[in-house]
Scaffold this active site. Structure first.
Site, mmCIF file in Angstrom:
data_model
loop_
_atom_site.group_PDB
_atom_site.id
_atom_site.type_symbol
_atom_site.label_atom_id
_atom_site.label_comp_id
_atom_site.label_asym_id
_atom_site.label_seq_id
_atom_site.Cartn_x
_atom_site.Cartn_y
_atom_site.Cartn_z
ATOM 1 N N ASP A 69 0.876 -1.178 0.000
ATOM 2 C CA ASP A 69 0.000 0.000 0.000
ATOM 3 C C ASP A 69 0.911 1.226 0.000
ATOM 4 O O ASP A 69 2.131 1.105 -0.114
ATOM 5 C CB ASP A 69 -0.935 -0.012 1.230
ATOM 6 C CG ASP A 69 -2.269 0.681 0.917
ATOM 7 O OD1 ASP A 69 -2.233 1.852 0.510
ATOM 8 O OD2 ASP A 69 -3.316 0.045 1.077
ATOM 9 N N HIS A 124 -3.134 3.289 -4.552
ATOM 10 C CA HIS A 124 -2.509 2.815 -3.302
ATOM 11 C C HIS A 124 -1.092 2.278 -3.537
ATOM 12 O O HIS A 124 -0.701 1.285 -2.933
ATOM 13 C CB HIS A 124 -3.374 1.718 -2.667
ATOM 14 C CG HIS A 124 -4.576 2.257 -1.930
ATOM 15 N ND1 HIS A 124 -4.509 2.737 -0.650
ATOM 16 C CD2 HIS A 124 -5.863 2.371 -2.310
ATOM 17 C CE1 HIS A 124 -5.727 3.120 -0.260
ATOM 18 N NE2 HIS A 124 -6.564 2.935 -1.256
ATOM 19 N N GLU A 138 -10.100 2.730 -4.756
ATOM 20 C CA GLU A 138 -9.770 4.138 -4.548
ATOM 21 C C GLU A 138 -8.678 4.673 -5.474
ATOM 22 O O GLU A 138 -7.832 5.463 -5.058
ATOM 23 C CB GLU A 138 -9.355 4.368 -3.084
ATOM 24 C CG GLU A 138 -10.442 4.014 -2.102
ATOM 25 C CD GLU A 138 -10.043 4.300 -0.664
ATOM 26 O OE1 GLU A 138 -10.878 4.877 0.052
ATOM 27 O OE2 GLU A 138 -8.920 3.957 -0.259
ATOM 28 N N PHE A 166 -13.436 -3.615 10.920
ATOM 29 C CA PHE A 166 -13.005 -3.694 12.308
ATOM 30 C C PHE A 166 -12.020 -2.589 12.679
ATOM 31 O O PHE A 166 -11.422 -2.607 13.754
ATOM 32 C CB PHE A 166 -12.417 -5.075 12.602
ATOM 33 C CG PHE A 166 -13.412 -6.192 12.401
ATOM 34 C CD1 PHE A 166 -14.776 -5.913 12.358
ATOM 35 C CD2 PHE A 166 -13.011 -7.500 12.250
ATOM 36 C CE1 PHE A 166 -15.716 -6.922 12.169
ATOM 37 C CE2 PHE A 166 -13.933 -8.520 12.068
ATOM 38 C CZ PHE A 166 -15.283 -8.228 12.018
HETATM 39 C C1 TNX Z 1 -10.262 2.454 2.372
HETATM 40 S S1 TNX Z 1 -11.309 -0.560 2.401
HETATM 41 C C2 TNX Z 1 -9.368 1.476 1.997
HETATM 42 C C3 TNX Z 1 -8.190 1.219 2.838
HETATM 43 C C4 TNX Z 1 -8.069 2.196 3.956
HETATM 44 C C5 TNX Z 1 -9.416 2.445 4.559
HETATM 45 C C6 TNX Z 1 -9.379 3.389 5.732
HETATM 46 C C7 TNX Z 1 -10.462 -0.396 1.086
HETATM 47 C C8 TNX Z 1 -10.660 -1.366 0.035
HETATM 48 N N1 TNX Z 1 -9.602 0.632 0.962
HETATM 49 O O1 TNX Z 1 -7.040 1.227 2.048
HETATM 50 O O2 TNX Z 1 -7.199 1.699 4.902
HETATM 51 O O3 TNX Z 1 -10.264 3.005 3.589
HETATM 52 O O4 TNX Z 1 -8.622 4.519 5.464
#
Ligand code: TNX
Length: 756
Positions: free
Chosen positions: A193, A266, A324, A416
């Site tokens: 990440d 990410h 994201e 969680f």
């Molecule tokens: C979104 S849940 C994300 C994570 C972050 C989280 C909280 C997801 C698929 N992606 O990478 O840790 O929000 O910030």
């Protein structure tokens, strides 16, 4: 004659009660087995017992032997047989079974016999482990029983983000260990990440040389400030040997590891190590550059990485992230713009779809299947992709309707990293709170799916993101006991779901947690609820399920702490009440000096009966439904309701179209036949507003699992006017609106007390 009959009845009823409670008291197995019957007597497991195994079950026998040794200091012997003699104390029989993970277990006074296929025998052993006493005595007593069991879903998952906070091999093993104890079988390892790359890749050594030391570079000012992390981060990565070691460890526990390599978003750590991967023309080097440029260099790079990942992990699935992605960056990237032109891609979403499909093609060529977060639906879903639905259920439902496999891991239920109780009293997490009850009530096969579509739901998974998790102890605190709810909802038959029984069983896991030195969050004290009362003396009894726990409490003062005087449970608080008082509690137990804080307020009100006579009223309550875009109830004064009617409890509402809500107003009388103390609550998860004699007795909008509230009222014979309102939605369609019972006694039936 009549007398003897009723006496007989009483005895019968009492003995029934005893057998139900003893059954309860002995079997707190999580997840709930498909079928469980109590036997006669109990089996005594001796220090030097023999564990009889077949060739196939020998590793599981050794696992059990190790467990008994590590946790109880027992010196058992594992003996291999073609056919295990019936007089062997513990028998682990390899038997054919048509369901993956199915097993049977028989415990008699003489022996324990577990049969099943490989995973099945392992799960039988886990059930046995849960039946063992948790104190270290020289012999262990196991209650006799017969169990036949098998899982509901094949995917029973838990994730771990090791990028935001790195966890050592031993910490990861412990995480897998406890998963396996609860029959969870898929460990989703979030290895890369923005804040760190954690897996050794031989071809690109800088990924770990640089990308795993993000906090080091951040401290030197060479990487952006890690202000999204609760600490300064923790550097580290896993060598290939370590990864092989963890895979083997997981395999021994029938846990599959799903590795995740994030792309195209990410990816800041990878880009920091290999800048050529990043979008050429992004927001500038000082800001975050977390998007991969869709260049041939990037594709080659990622395929090389995946080749090494595939060589390590035997799992048929590889997770490639996909969440994201800041796709707008691509609109400024010459590479992406040229790609759009060449491939006739109309939007940045189609670039993402192109990206994922290309990676999918590569994975398929290596006989691997792609898993991605639900954003991979945007711009067109790759043909064979499995979707992990995290932004609610919509993505998963859409994918299942398109006949794609789905793993349900929706916000908020499966997240969680959210606090598990009142956020003001819990360590920092992403809001709003997610209680174990919310997790438990989650159903992976949505009602919106047909039976055939529901088959595409592989299971469910709990997720933890570690921006706010500074160490392994806190990780355990956040994930457990909520993960136990995931275990039961993915393993046990739907019709075995029982929130109350589960809550009770959960409290019985703390002996095991203590044995394993595992820092699950402690249970709350029972009875710390916001109370509205019309009584002038208030008596509260606080109870706690864990022996040896200490509670410190204060009335209207500061939050007590470690130094405040403590009292053993049960704690009785008896105070005169003029106006209102605040109760604050602080609980500690033997584990890791963990403490749980709770608060409640007790408020005195006055409630008068109405002038109406019961004889003049009709049974049931009156309701009005408004279909509106207006969220402020006060503004509905002059509006005409869309529907009106009367009901005994459940107000029937039809779903509204997008943007509208169903406001429900209710009105009526509560008829009291006998003067007594009554308790009034609501079964709604998000509570309605309820007024009795125009006094607010239940506050609206509170999550009753997080902020439990009740009215404790002394009521005389007569009728009491009530009114209320709430927004009807999916979440409250099957819940009871008003629950009334005699204080400390039985629940009353609404059809007998609701009038209008
Ligand atoms: C979104 S849940 C994300 C994570 C972050 C989280 C909280 C997801 C698929 N992606 O990478 O840790 O929000 O910030």
């Amino acid at each position: 004659m009549k007398k003897t009959l009723s006496l007989k009845r009483i005895i019968l009823f009492a003995s029934l009660l005893v057998s139900v409670t003893t059954l309860k008291a002995q079997f707190h197995i999580i997840p709930q087995p498909v079928s469980l019957k109590a036997g006669k007597g109990s089996f005594i497991l001796a220090k030097n017992a023999v564990i009889g195994v077949n060739k196939e079950t020998e590793p599981i026998g050794k696992y059990l032997q190790d467990y008994l040794n590590q946790n109880y200091g027992f010196q058992t012997t594992v003996k291999v047989f073609e056919k295990i003699p019936a007089n062997t104390a513990i028998r682990l029989n390899n038997a054919w079974s048509n369901a993956e993970g199915a097993y049977t277990m028989h415990v008699s006074a003489a022996s324990v016999s577990i049969s099943g296929s490989g995973a099945g025998v392992f799960y039988g052993v886990q059930t046995l482990i849960q039946l063992l006493p948790t104190d270290k005595s020289p012999t262990l007593k196991v209650i006799a029983c017969s169990i036949a069991d098998q899982p509901r879903f094949g995917w029973r998952g838990l994730s771990l983000d090791v990028s935001r906070h790195f966890f050592t091999v031993d910490e990861v093993k412990k995480y897998i260990d406890v998963m396996a104890h609860y029959k969870l079988n898929t460990f989703h390892w979030h290895l890369t990440d923005d804040e760190g790359w954690r897996i050794q890749i031989d071809k690109y050594p800088r990924l770990t040389e640089v990308g795993s030391k993000i906090s080091y570079y951040a401290k030197r000012g060479e990487f952006r400030k890690l202000d999204n992390l609760i600490d300064d981060g923790r550097d580290g990565f896993y060598t290939k040997d370590e990864i092989r070691d963890v895979i083997k460890y997981a395999q021994d526990r029938f846990v599959t590891i799903l590795p995740e390599i994030e792309m195209p978003g990410h990816s800041e750590a990878a880009i920091f190590a290999y800048p050529q991967l990043g979008c050429q023309d992004s927001t500038g080097a000082k800001h975050r550059v977390r998007m991969l440029d869709p260049s041939e260099y990037t594709f080659k790079f990622m395929e090389d990485v995946l080749t090494e990942v595939i060589a390590l992990f035997p799992n048929q699935y590889i997770h490639i992230g996909g969440d994201e992605a800041e796709m707008v960056d691509w609109l400024k990237s010459p590479t992406a713009v040229a790609l759009m032109k060449r491939e006739h891609l109309k939007s940045e979403k189609e670039v993402q779809s192109y990206f994922i499909k290309r990676i999918e093609k590569f994975l398929l060529s290596k006989n691997k299947r792609l898993v991605g977060w639900d954003e991979i639906l945007q711009g067109g879903l790759a043909e064979s992709a499995t979707v992990m639905s995290w932004q609610g259920e919509a993505g998963g439902i859409a994918a299942a309707k398109m006949h794609h496999h789905v793993v349900m891991t929706p916000l908020p239920y499966m997240y969680f990293d959210a606090p598990q109780a009142n956020e003001d009293l819990e360590p920092i997490g992403w809001n709003p709170p997610v209680t174990w009850q919310m997790v438990y009530n989650y159903e992976p096969q949505s009602k919106e799916l047909t039976n055939a579509e529901a088959e595409y739901i592989l299971g469910a998974q709990g997720n933890i993101w570690n921006e706010k998790v500074p160490n392994a102890q806190h990780l355990q605190y956040m994930v457990y006991p909520r993960a136990l709810a995931v275990a039961e909802l993915t393993w046990s038959p739907k019709n075995e779901k029982d929130l109350e029984r589960f809550g009770w069983k959960m409290k019985n896991q703390y002996g095991l947690f203590k044995l394993w030195n595992f820092n699950a969050r402690l249970p709350d004290i029972d009875g710390v609820d916001d109370v509205i009362t019309n009584k002038s003396r208030f008596k509260l009894t606080l109870n706690y399920p864990l022996q040896g726990a200490k509670v410190r409490y204060a009335l209207n003062g500061k939050m007590p702490d470690n130094n405040s005087p403590s009292a053993p449970f049960p704690v009785n608080i008896n105070v005169p009440l003029n106006d209102s008082i605040g109760l604050r509690t602080f609980t500690t137990w033997t584990l890791n000096d963990q403490h749980i804080r709770q608060t409640a307020s007790i408020k005195r009100v006055s409630i008068k009966p109405a002038h109406e006579k019961a004889a003049m009223l009709k049974p049931g309550m009156a309701y009005e439904v408004f279909k509106t875009g207006e969220r402020d109830i006060a503004k509905l004064q002059d509006e005409k309701p869309a529907e009106t009617g009367e009901t005994n409890l459940i107000v029937p509402v039809k779903p509204v179209s997008e943007g509208l809500i169903n406001w429900v107003k209710i009105k009526g009388f509560i008829k009291i036949d006998k003067e007594a103390d009554y308790e009034l609550t609501t079964g709604f998860e998000v509570s309605p507003a309820l007024f009795l004699d125009e006094v607010e007795v239940i506050k609206s909008g509170l999550n009753t699992y997080v902020e439990p509230q009740k009215a404790l009222l002394h009521l005389k014979k007569g009728v009491y006017a009530f009114s209320g309102h709430y927004i009807a939605d999916k979440a409250n369609e099957n819940q009871t609106l008003i629950e009334l019972k005699i204080a400390g006694g039985e629940k009353l039936y609404p059809k007998f007390y609701l009038m209008h």
